[in-house]
Design an enzyme around this catalytic site. Structure first.
Site, PDB file in Angstrom:
ATOM      1  N   ARG A   1       0.862  -1.195   0.000  1.00 60.28           N
ATOM      2  CA  ARG A   1       0.000   0.000   0.000  1.00 60.28           C
ATOM      3  C   ARG A   1       0.893   1.239   0.000  1.00 60.28           C
ATOM      4  O   ARG A   1       1.311   1.694   1.059  1.00 60.28           O
ATOM      5  CB  ARG A   1      -0.886   0.023   1.251  1.00 60.28           C
ATOM      6  CG  ARG A   1      -1.969  -1.038   1.302  1.00 60.28           C
ATOM      7  CD  ARG A   1      -2.814  -0.853   2.568  1.00 60.28           C
ATOM      8  NE  ARG A   1      -4.073  -1.563   2.501  1.00 60.28           N
ATOM      9  CZ  ARG A   1      -4.279  -2.789   2.986  1.00 60.28           C
ATOM     10  NH1 ARG A   1      -3.310  -3.432   3.586  1.00 60.28           N
ATOM     11  NH2 ARG A   1      -5.478  -3.350   2.888  1.00 60.28           N
TER      12      ARG A   1
ATOM     13  N   ARG B   1       0.847  -1.502  -5.353  1.00 64.40           N
ATOM     14  CA  ARG B   1      -0.370  -0.812  -5.765  1.00 64.40           C
ATOM     15  C   ARG B   1      -0.073   0.678  -5.858  1.00 64.40           C
ATOM     16  O   ARG B   1       0.509   1.253  -4.935  1.00 64.40           O
ATOM     17  CB  ARG B   1      -1.460  -1.059  -4.719  1.00 64.40           C
ATOM     18  CG  ARG B   1      -2.705  -0.248  -4.994  1.00 64.40           C
ATOM     19  CD  ARG B   1      -3.791  -0.593  -4.043  1.00 64.40           C
ATOM     20  NE  ARG B   1      -3.641   0.054  -2.753  1.00 64.40           N
ATOM     21  CZ  ARG B   1      -4.455  -0.162  -1.730  1.00 64.40           C
ATOM     22  NH1 ARG B   1      -5.442  -1.021  -1.844  1.00 64.40           N
ATOM     23  NH2 ARG B   1      -4.289   0.467  -0.591  1.00 64.40           N
TER      24      ARG B   1
ATOM     25  N   ASN C   1     -12.007  -5.867   1.085  1.00 66.05           N
ATOM     26  CA  ASN C   1     -12.392  -4.867   2.089  1.00 66.05           C
ATOM     27  C   ASN C   1     -13.353  -3.862   1.455  1.00 66.05           C
ATOM     28  O   ASN C   1     -14.376  -3.488   2.033  1.00 66.05           O
ATOM     29  CB  ASN C   1     -11.166  -4.116   2.617  1.00 66.05           C
ATOM     30  CG  ASN C   1     -10.117  -5.057   3.150  1.00 66.05           C
ATOM     31  OD1 ASN C   1     -10.424  -6.204   3.450  1.00 66.05           O
ATOM     32  ND2 ASN C   1      -8.894  -4.591   3.274  1.00 66.05           N
ATOM     33  N   ASP C   2     -12.990  -3.420   0.254  1.00 67.45           N
ATOM     34  CA  ASP C   2     -13.876  -2.487  -0.437  1.00 67.45           C
ATOM     35  C   ASP C   2     -14.979  -3.213  -1.189  1.00 67.45           C
ATOM     36  O   ASP C   2     -16.116  -2.756  -1.218  1.00 67.45           O
ATOM     37  CB  ASP C   2     -13.069  -1.612  -1.404  1.00 67.45           C
ATOM     38  CG  ASP C   2     -12.392  -0.462  -0.663  1.00 67.45           C
ATOM     39  OD1 ASP C   2     -13.057   0.164   0.180  1.00 67.45           O
ATOM     40  OD2 ASP C   2     -11.205  -0.210  -0.911  1.00 67.45           O
TER      41      ASP C   2
ATOM     42  N   ARG D   1     -17.195   0.624   5.592  1.00 64.98           N
ATOM     43  CA  ARG D   1     -16.273  -0.242   6.334  1.00 64.98           C
ATOM     44  C   ARG D   1     -15.756   0.399   7.619  1.00 64.98           C
ATOM     45  O   ARG D   1     -15.147  -0.259   8.452  1.00 64.98           O
ATOM     46  CB  ARG D   1     -15.095  -0.662   5.434  1.00 64.98           C
ATOM     47  CG  ARG D   1     -14.202   0.473   5.016  1.00 64.98           C
ATOM     48  CD  ARG D   1     -13.297   0.072   3.860  1.00 64.98           C
ATOM     49  NE  ARG D   1     -11.973  -0.324   4.305  1.00 64.98           N
ATOM     50  CZ  ARG D   1     -10.956  -0.558   3.483  1.00 64.98           C
ATOM     51  NH1 ARG D   1     -11.121  -0.460   2.173  1.00 64.98           N
ATOM     52  NH2 ARG D   1      -9.779  -0.899   3.924  1.00 64.98           N
TER      53      ARG D   1
ATOM     54  N   CYS E   1      -6.248  -9.706  -1.946  1.00 63.48           N
ATOM     55  CA  CYS E   1      -5.419  -9.017  -0.954  1.00 63.48           C
ATOM     56  C   CYS E   1      -6.278  -8.350   0.111  1.00 63.48           C
ATOM     57  O   CYS E   1      -5.758  -7.652   0.967  1.00 63.48           O
ATOM     58  CB  CYS E   1      -4.494  -8.015  -1.627  1.00 63.48           C
ATOM     59  SG  CYS E   1      -5.387  -6.774  -2.573  1.00 63.48           S
TER      60      CYS E   1
HETATM   61  C1  PEP Z   1      -9.297  -3.828  -0.213  1.00 62.47           C
HETATM   62  O1  PEP Z   1     -10.093  -2.935  -0.469  1.00 62.47           O
HETATM   63  O2  PEP Z   1      -9.622  -5.007   0.007  1.00 62.47           O
HETATM   64  C2  PEP Z   1      -7.858  -3.537  -0.139  1.00 62.47           C
HETATM   65  C3  PEP Z   1      -6.980  -4.505  -0.002  1.00 62.47           C
HETATM   66  O3  PEP Z   1      -7.479  -2.233  -0.189  1.00 62.47           O
HETATM   67  P1  PEP Z   1      -7.575  -1.221   1.040  1.00 62.47           P
HETATM   68  O4  PEP Z   1      -7.908  -2.027   2.267  1.00 62.47           O
HETATM   69  O5  PEP Z   1      -6.231  -0.565   1.148  1.00 62.47           O
HETATM   70  O6  PEP Z   1      -8.643  -0.300   0.609  1.00 62.47           O
HETATM   71 MG    MG Z   2      -9.434  -1.035  -1.251  1.00 57.51          MG
END
Ligand code: PEP
Ligand code: MG
Length: 570
Positions: A296, A332, A454-455, A465, A502
């Site tokens: 990240r 990324r 996560n997103d 979130r 990820c």
């Molecule tokens: C996700 O969104 O799953 C991700 C890995 O990116 P971040 O948590 O940095 O938004």
């Molecule tokens: Mg994300």
């Protein structure tokens, strides 16, 4: 004793004294004084202590995070020594007989308002500097505690309403044994940072800050998501035992550190880790990571007063690639926005930052930010096994545009005789439902997918979130999510590409058997989850897990999915 439940954000058990990281109450009374010299002496003393603290923080930051990040404190020190700011305060005390607090506030507010409204970014930043340092001086005048996480020098557990990613970056892992917050979920960035710092954390407790006071002893149980305030002797003993058992378990997992990852029926998958800074690489290697599945890069841009230079970025990327040798490193590109703000960019406040101007949307419109990052990455590619991915891709056009910029920079560098690898894979994060739905079309153009659950979960379930009130909707096992994930994996394989994940789901022990069965190729998780995941996969048959696929994808609820998986894997 008081027991508070929250969300388990980072594993392990910590027992230590509380350190409250909260903004002090800086309200004051404006009063008329009769001894201006005494008031000026108070002001000077508060300024002196503030300068000493800032010197220490600057040194600490320099040592721990790097010179460039320490610059912001040099700017703060300059403000505190600036006669143009300090003299008017003293004059005000002398001529108007006001107390030091009132003089500080009036003069600082005047300068802040003046700079804030200027048409020059540099001057607007000075307004932010003055605001920051006056808070510190005011706290000293009022005898209030001004928290400085970077200066913690004894074993503590940090308690805060929330921790911003830059607060978290300042925590000194030698002394900060764990943390607990009122708000946040498993995938908020403070939780993610806790996992890369390898410190136990519980988030989303709702009221931890209201339930503890300085010097209370607390236990953070990052395995169960529980915080115990002022434990009894029996509880302390039982948690010391739990701590020992966890350490023994870690030692057992450690035996698989240098092994590849195979299922019980001999199918290999790749277990890699997520990092935020080059310092995290050591943890990845110590925890048996076979590569980096998500770097990240936004942490390079945070906690600073200006954009990182191309050179600074190049050094960071090169350092990660060199430390990883020939192991794959997926970097990324900048994912700013959402809960990751960069104050120096001065972006307008948005009503829905997670649906707003973030990541690739911002980068494509700000080539002066994006191109230097692409150049730094391309130059670093000569030092290892680099793969590049773009975040928050919602349309094919965005991918094409980002890739075209990358290729443009590549040609330019090559024309200048700079060495650039010709084997860089270019992929995307799949974290927006539109992209997961048309993964087949994307698979023809990208080299790989990395599913950002996560997103993807927050957008599919329409549940922020960061908001613990809707955290029940963060449902990685929801059949809607499983169908999207399956769609992405199938699309990749059809075109001979690979699919990774990820998001936090990749390291989740209930999700792992499902993902193995769906054919996920690469699992990228917090470094500390790698060895438990390898141990788990060793005991799972991929063939058997694949045989459950259709049944799982047609289930109606996450609960059914969980019950089914538990029954089949116990
Ligand atoms: C996700 O969104 O799953 C991700 C890995 O990116 P971040 O948590 O940095 O938004
Ligand atoms: Mg994300």
């Amino acid at each position: 004793m008081k027991k508070i439940e929250g969300i388990a954000a980072s594993t392990g058990i910590a027992i230590a004294k509380v350190y409250e990281l909260k903004a002090p109450d800086l309200s004051f009374e404006s009063v008329t004084i009769d001894n201006p010299d005494q008031e000026i002496a108070r002001l000077e003393e508060a300024l002196k202590i503030s300068r000493q603290e800032l010197e220490k923080i600057k040194e600490h930051t320099k040592k721990e995070i790097g010179d460039e990040h320490a610059e912001i404190f040099s700017a703060h020190l300059l403000v505190l020594s600036d006669p143009e700011l300090i003299n008017p305060m003293k004059e005000k005390i002398n001529s108007e007989n006001v107390n030091a607090e009132a003089a500080l506030d009036a003069v600082a507010t005047m300068f802040i308002d003046m700079f804030k409204n200027m048409d020059n970014e540099y001057m607007r930043e000075r307004a932010a500097d003055i605001q920051d340092v006056t808070k510190r001086v005011m706290a000293h005048l009022l005898g209030a505690h001004f928290p400085d996480p970077a200066l913690i020098n004894e074993q503590v557990i940090v308690i805060a309403n929330d921790l911003t990613p830059s607060d978290t970056a300042q925590l000194n892992r030698e002394f900060v044994k764990g943390f607990a917050t009122d708000i946040g979920g498993r995938t908020s960035h403070s939780a993610i940072m806790a996992r890369s710092l390898e410190i136990p954390a519980v988030v989303g407790t709702k009221d931890i800050t209201a339930s503890v006071s300085a010097d209370d002893t607390i236990i953070i149980d990052g395995l169960e998501g529980i915080v115990i305030v002022n434990p009894t002797d029996e509880e302390l003993e039982s948690y010391h035992k739990k701590q020992e058992a966890f350490a023994a378990q870690q030692a057992e997992w450690g035996k698989l550190k240098d092994e590849p990852t195979f299922s019980s029926d001999g199918e290999q998958v790749e277990l890699v880790a997520n990092i935020g800074t080059p310092n995290d690489v050591e943890g990845v290697l110590n925890n048996g990571g076979e590569g980096i599945g998500l770097y990240r890069t936004e942490f390079l841009y945070m906690g600073k007063s200006e954009l990182p230079s191309e050179e600074e970025q190049y050094e960071a990327y090169k350092s990660v690639l060199e430390q990883m040798g020939d192991k794959p490193v997926v970097v990324r590109t900048l994912d700013v926005g959402g809960d990751k703000e960069l104050s120096y960019l001065d972006l307008p406040k948005e009503l829905n930052p997670f649906l707003g101007y973030r990541a690739i949307r911002f980068c494509l419109e700000n080539e002066h930010v994006f191109r230097p990052q692409l150049r730094a990455l391309l130059r670093a590619s000569a030092h290892g096994n680099l793969k590049i991915m773009f975040p928050m891709i919602a349309t094919l056009e965005e991918f094409r545009q980002a890739k075209a910029l990358l290729m443009d920079e590549k040609e330019a560098l090559k024309a200048d005789g700079v060495k650039v690898s010709d084997d860089i894979e270019v992929g995307i994060m799949v974290e927006i439902p539109s992209t997961a739905v048309i993964a087949r079309q994307f698979a023809k153009e990208v080299d790989f997918f990395s599913i950002g659950t996560n997103d993807l979960i927050q957008y599919t379930m329409a549940a922020d979130r960061m908001n613990e009130q809707v955290s029940y909707l963060y449902q990685p096992y929801h059949p809607a999510i499983l169908n999207l994930v399956n769609n992405v994996i199938e699309a990749a394989h059809k075109e001979g590409k690979w699919a990774g994940m990820c998001g936090e789901m990749a390291g989740d022990s209930i999700a792992i058997p499902i993902l193995l069965g769906l054919g996920l190729d690469e699992f990228s998780m917090s470094a500390t989850s790698v060895l438990p995941a390898r141990t788990q996969i060793l005991g799972l048959s991929k063939k058997e897990m694949s045989s459950f696929k259709e049944q799982l994808l047609s289930m109606g609820t996450a609960e059914e999915v969980v019950a089914f998986i538990k029954e089949k894997t116990e």
